[in-house]
Design a protein around this motif. Structure first.
Motif, short mmCIF file in Angstrom:
data_model
loop_
_atom_site.label_atom_id
_atom_site.label_comp_id
_atom_site.label_asym_id
_atom_site.label_seq_id
_atom_site.Cartn_x
_atom_site.Cartn_y
_atom_site.Cartn_z
N ILE A 1 0.85 -1.19 0.00
CA ILE A 1 0.00 0.00 0.00
C ILE A 1 0.88 1.24 0.00
N ARG A 2 0.58 2.18 -0.89
CA ARG A 2 1.36 3.41 -0.92
C ARG A 2 0.93 4.30 0.23
N VAL A 3 1.86 4.60 1.11
CA VAL A 3 1.60 5.47 2.25
C VAL A 3 2.51 6.69 2.14
N GLU A 4 1.91 7.87 2.06
CA GLU A 4 2.68 9.10 2.00
C GLU A 4 2.43 9.89 3.27
N SER A 5 3.45 9.97 4.10
CA SER A 5 3.34 10.73 5.36
C SER A 5 4.14 12.02 5.20
N LEU A 6 3.51 13.14 5.51
CA LEU A 6 4.15 14.43 5.23
C LEU A 6 5.24 14.77 6.26
N ALA A 7 5.15 14.16 7.42
CA ALA A 7 6.25 14.25 8.39
C ALA A 7 6.36 12.89 9.07
N ILE A 8 7.55 12.31 9.05
CA ILE A 8 7.77 11.02 9.73
C ILE A 8 8.74 11.26 10.88
N VAL A 9 8.22 11.04 12.09
CA VAL A 9 9.06 11.20 13.28
C VAL A 9 9.88 9.93 13.44
N GLU A 10 11.19 10.07 13.33
CA GLU A 10 12.09 8.92 13.47
C GLU A 10 12.26 8.60 14.96
N SER A 11 12.44 9.64 15.74
CA SER A 11 12.59 9.46 17.19
C SER A 11 12.27 10.77 17.87
N MET A 12 11.92 10.66 19.14
CA MET A 12 11.67 11.87 19.91
C MET A 12 11.99 11.58 21.37
N ASP A 13 12.25 12.64 22.12
CA ASP A 13 12.79 12.47 23.46
C ASP A 13 12.07 13.44 24.40
N ALA A 14 11.28 12.88 25.31
CA ALA A 14 10.50 13.73 26.21
C ALA A 14 11.39 14.50 27.18
N SER A 15 12.61 14.00 27.44
CA SER A 15 13.47 14.65 28.44
C SER A 15 13.93 16.03 27.97
N ASP A 16 14.19 16.17 26.68
CA ASP A 16 14.62 17.48 26.17
C ASP A 16 13.70 18.03 25.07
N GLY A 17 12.63 17.28 24.75
CA GLY A 17 11.67 17.76 23.75
C GLY A 17 12.14 17.66 22.31
N SER A 18 13.28 16.99 22.10
CA SER A 18 13.83 16.95 20.73
C SER A 18 13.08 15.96 19.85
N ILE A 19 13.05 16.27 18.56
CA ILE A 19 12.37 15.44 17.56
C ILE A 19 13.30 15.29 16.36
N THR A 20 13.47 14.06 15.90
CA THR A 20 14.25 13.81 14.68
C THR A 20 13.31 13.28 13.61
N PHE A 21 13.37 13.86 12.43
CA PHE A 21 12.50 13.42 11.34
C PHE A 21 13.27 12.51 10.38
N ARG A 22 12.56 11.58 9.77
CA ARG A 22 13.14 10.71 8.73
C ARG A 22 13.04 11.42 7.39
N HIS A 23 14.14 11.36 6.59
CA HIS A 23 14.09 11.96 5.25
C HIS A 23 14.54 10.97 4.19
#
Lengths: 192, 192
Positions: free
Chosen positions: A170-192
């Protein structure tokens, strides 16, 4: 999509338990200009697929889905959470586990509004475990409708839903893919 | 609004018990081009009121409300039906009787997204007894926000909600007001 990633970084909040709060612009308070750009981007991605119906599930997918529907000039159908266990024969239905609320919802679509003539783009705000999308795909299969793909605003790439759907072809197009995130510092890494 | 009246005459179904089914274009399958025109009309009607927030209630008001929000360039907030009886202090809440489902819902809006700085246009798909609108107005009052008016797609003019709100001095603009309807022959008369 850079615009959405920037908005998530700016206004999203990472909470314990892999929760990403985006209720300031996506699923409680909603930014209509952002919704229009998401709709435009889904149209760009799926413009060549002869989409003639947009399908989503109440409630927070509706704002994105109506914008997509406007660009496709196609009707939007939103699946409803059934208010009763007695489902009549006039609807397609599927069971969807809500991880947020820890319960199973029966979701329904009237047979009048989904059938074999439909080429469906499924739209939703979030993809994590894929429960909602699988329910909507199940409903399309029952209806004999063709799912041309899924357009998602935010995918949690560290949860299995997206990979499982893509593995099924199935073709899935996600406009933002969160690779990882960290509640301790609020950081978010996106997959590209 | 002629466009909406024509659509109701063409695709609406009058059922016994004062039920007007418009699930083909308004509250299950949704016509995005019609929603855009409704949004444009609400903007025309309330353009001079410095509206800075649109408020609706899930689910079927969202599609109209996001289109209105786009014209006003103002955020949309949709009130949610609470999933639990335990409402925390971070939300405004009100009790709303659902005549369709015969139960009382607690509806909530986060305090983060509604406050004294807000000039609110309330949007909904239907006005009959006014239960949903009264709940949303109550929430605005709690928040100290000013309700500049209510924009409704279809008002059942033979039910008391609209008259009661107007008697309280609230500006209610309904784009189609059904004066009477008859399930025996499907006829609908609009108020002008």
């Amino acid at each position: 999509m850079r615009l959405l990633e920037d908005k998530i970084r700016q206004d999203g909040k990472v909470k314990e338990g892999n929760v990403l709060k985006v209720d300031g612009f996506l699923n409680h308070q909603i930014d209509p200009m952002l919704m229009e750009e998401l709709g435009r981007e889904f149209y760009r991605l799926f413009a060549d697929y002869n989409v003639n119906k947009i399908l989503t599930i109440e409630s927070s997918g509706i704002a994105i889905a109506i914008e997509a529907a406007r660009f496709f000039k196609a009707p939007l159908v939103f699946a409803k959470k059934a208010k009763t266990k007695n489902i009549d024969g006039d609807v397609w239905s599927s069971e969807v586990m809500s991880f947020t609320h820890g319960k199973v919802n029966t979701v329904i679509v009237s047979k009048k509004y989904l059938g074999p003539e439909d080429r469906v783009l499924i739209i939703d705000d979030f993809l994590a475990n894929g429960a909602a999308l699988n329910g909507l795909i199940d409903i399309c299969t029952q209806a004999g409708a063709e799912v041309v793909g899924c357009g998602i605003a935010i995918e949690k790439g560290f949860q299995p839903g997206g990979a499982e759907l893509r593995n099924r072809g199935i073709r899935v197009e996600s406009l933002a893919i969160v690779e990882s995130m960290d509640a301790s510092d609020g950081s978010i890494t996106f997959r590209h």
